[in-house]
Design a protein around this motif. Structure first.
Motif, PDB file in Angstrom:
ATOM      1  N   ASN A 274      24.397  35.137 -11.808  1.00 56.92           N
ATOM      2  CA  ASN A 274      24.100  35.410 -10.400  1.00 56.92           C
ATOM      3  C   ASN A 274      22.978  36.424 -10.219  1.00 56.92           C
ATOM      4  N   THR A 275      22.655  37.146 -11.307  1.00 52.13           N
ATOM      5  CA  THR A 275      21.587  38.143 -11.220  1.00 52.13           C
ATOM      6  C   THR A 275      20.211  37.504 -11.085  1.00 52.13           C
ATOM      7  N   LEU A 276      20.121  36.215 -11.388  1.00 53.63           N
ATOM      8  CA  LEU A 276      18.851  35.497 -11.217  1.00 53.63           C
ATOM      9  C   LEU A 276      18.764  35.036  -9.767  1.00 53.63           C
ATOM     10  N   THR A 277      17.855  35.593  -9.012  1.00 60.22           N
ATOM     11  CA  THR A 277      17.823  35.357  -7.565  1.00 60.22           C
ATOM     12  C   THR A 277      16.736  34.382  -7.128  1.00 60.22           C
ATOM     13  N   THR A 278      15.630  34.300  -7.846  1.00 64.30           N
ATOM     14  CA  THR A 278      14.535  33.426  -7.432  1.00 64.30           C
ATOM     15  C   THR A 278      14.648  32.064  -8.112  1.00 64.30           C
TER      16      THR A 278
ATOM     17  N   MET B 162      29.528  41.684 -16.557  1.00 67.29           N
ATOM     18  CA  MET B 162      30.104  43.002 -16.255  1.00 67.29           C
ATOM     19  C   MET B 162      29.160  44.131 -16.656  1.00 67.29           C
ATOM     20  N   LEU B 163      28.334  43.897 -17.694  1.00 69.63           N
ATOM     21  CA  LEU B 163      27.406  44.917 -18.170  1.00 69.63           C
ATOM     22  C   LEU B 163      26.014  44.766 -17.552  1.00 69.63           C
ATOM     23  N   TYR B 164      25.880  43.829 -16.581  1.00 68.64           N
ATOM     24  CA  TYR B 164      24.598  43.573 -15.907  1.00 68.64           C
ATOM     25  C   TYR B 164      23.523  43.143 -16.907  1.00 68.64           C
ATOM     26  N   ILE B 165      23.914  42.270 -17.834  1.00 73.01           N
ATOM     27  CA  ILE B 165      22.994  41.705 -18.816  1.00 73.01           C
ATOM     28  C   ILE B 165      22.738  40.246 -18.452  1.00 73.01           C
ATOM     29  N   THR B 166      21.486  39.839 -18.449  1.00 75.21           N
ATOM     30  CA  THR B 166      21.151  38.445 -18.168  1.00 75.21           C
ATOM     31  C   THR B 166      21.511  37.583 -19.376  1.00 75.21           C
ATOM     32  N   PRO B 167      22.432  36.635 -19.242  1.00 79.28           N
ATOM     33  CA  PRO B 167      22.828  35.810 -20.393  1.00 79.28           C
ATOM     34  C   PRO B 167      21.681  34.946 -20.894  1.00 79.28           C
ATOM     35  N   HIS B 168      21.664  34.741 -22.192  1.00 82.72           N
ATOM     36  CA  HIS B 168      20.680  33.872 -22.836  1.00 82.72           C
ATOM     37  C   HIS B 168      21.340  32.518 -23.112  1.00 82.72           C
ATOM     38  N   PRO B 169      20.572  31.423 -23.112  1.00 77.76           N
ATOM     39  CA  PRO B 169      21.180  30.126 -23.442  1.00 77.76           C
ATOM     40  C   PRO B 169      21.881  30.109 -24.786  1.00 77.76           C
TER      41      PRO B 169
END
Length: 248
Positions: free
Chosen positions: A71-75, A143-150
């Motif tokens: 969800n941190t990806l907004t654009t 939870m740690l505000y890390i953008t997940p990688h594929p």
């Protein structure tokens, strides 16, 4: 970055597309699901395929949630980067043997007389590419505000780095000492010193250089700590006069 991913995925007409165009963005999402990802059900695919529908965004958000897109990806461009990276990961997983065949030297012979080690570590039995593992790691990353990688193993490395740096007993007792403060480094304005001819490649090279400098600083700090500890042991030695001997 999305254009490079799409080019690797052989998206038609990738050199002339405008990712910022809403219709083009929708068309790419549908193409990725139909041709590369192939994870959603027919109902979701049909909803995404109706490009002019007013309900398209709702179907797209459900699709994002289904794949685990953070969800941190907004654009739209950030989401498209993630979706294209996910598609590349799926393509590799499906043809792993084909790609590895060209990556591994064929003349390398297996070692003989290698002992068969049996381990009791439950982590060795984990399937690091399973959906359950990916979902669990992505939840921790969120939870740690890390953008997940594929690739979940790369996400796991990022999670480990944050935990070992910010959640130690010392860091929890004195969190202010471990929170990075100051003015952000102007990476875009920094001079790399060489012209690579590709702005994306140049930006990546800047990041690698900054990471390398950080590693050097950490190494220097540890070397200084080692010198101080050695000096504490060797400095100001005490003489035991009882061991002294006068005459022969």
């Amino acid at each position: 970055m999305a254009n490079k991913y799409l080019k690797a995925l052989e998206y038609p007409g990738v050199d002339s597309i405008n990712i910022k165009d809403e219709t083009t963005f929708r068309r790419i999402v549908v193409w990725l699901e139909r041709n590369k990802i192939k994870q959603a059900g027919s109902e979701t695919v049909n909803a995404l395929s109706n490009l002019k529908s007013n309900e398209w965004r709702k179907a797209y958000e459900k699709y994002r949630l289904f794949l685990g897109c953070p969800n941190t990806l907004t654009t739209d461009e950030e989401c498209l980067n993630w979706l294209a990276g996910y598609a590349i990961h799926e393509q590799y997983s499906q043809k792993k043997n084909v790609y590895n065949k060209h990556a591994v030297q064929e003349d390398v012979k297996p070692l003989k007389n290698v002992p068969n080690v049996t381990t009791e570590n439950p982590l060795d039995k984990l399937d690091f590419q399973s959906n359950e593992f990916m979902e669990g790691i992505n939840k921790i990353a969120k939870m740690l505000y890390i953008t997940p990688h594929p690739d979940p193993t790369i996400t796991l490395k990022a999670v480990r780095h944050i935990i070992t740096e910010r959640f130690t007993s010392v860091a929890l007792q004195n969190p202010e000492k471990f929170i990075v403060k100051g003015t952000p480094f102007p990476l875009h304005d920094a001079d790399l010193g060489i012209d690579l001819g590709d702005p994306v490649l140049k930006h990546a090279a800047k990041i690698l250089r900054m990471l390398y400098i950080q590693d050097l600083r950490n190494l220097q700090t540890r070397a200084n700590e080692l010198i101080v500890k050695a000096q504490n042991v060797t400095a100001n030695p005490k003489t035991d006069t009882k061991l002294g001997k006068v005459g022969f």
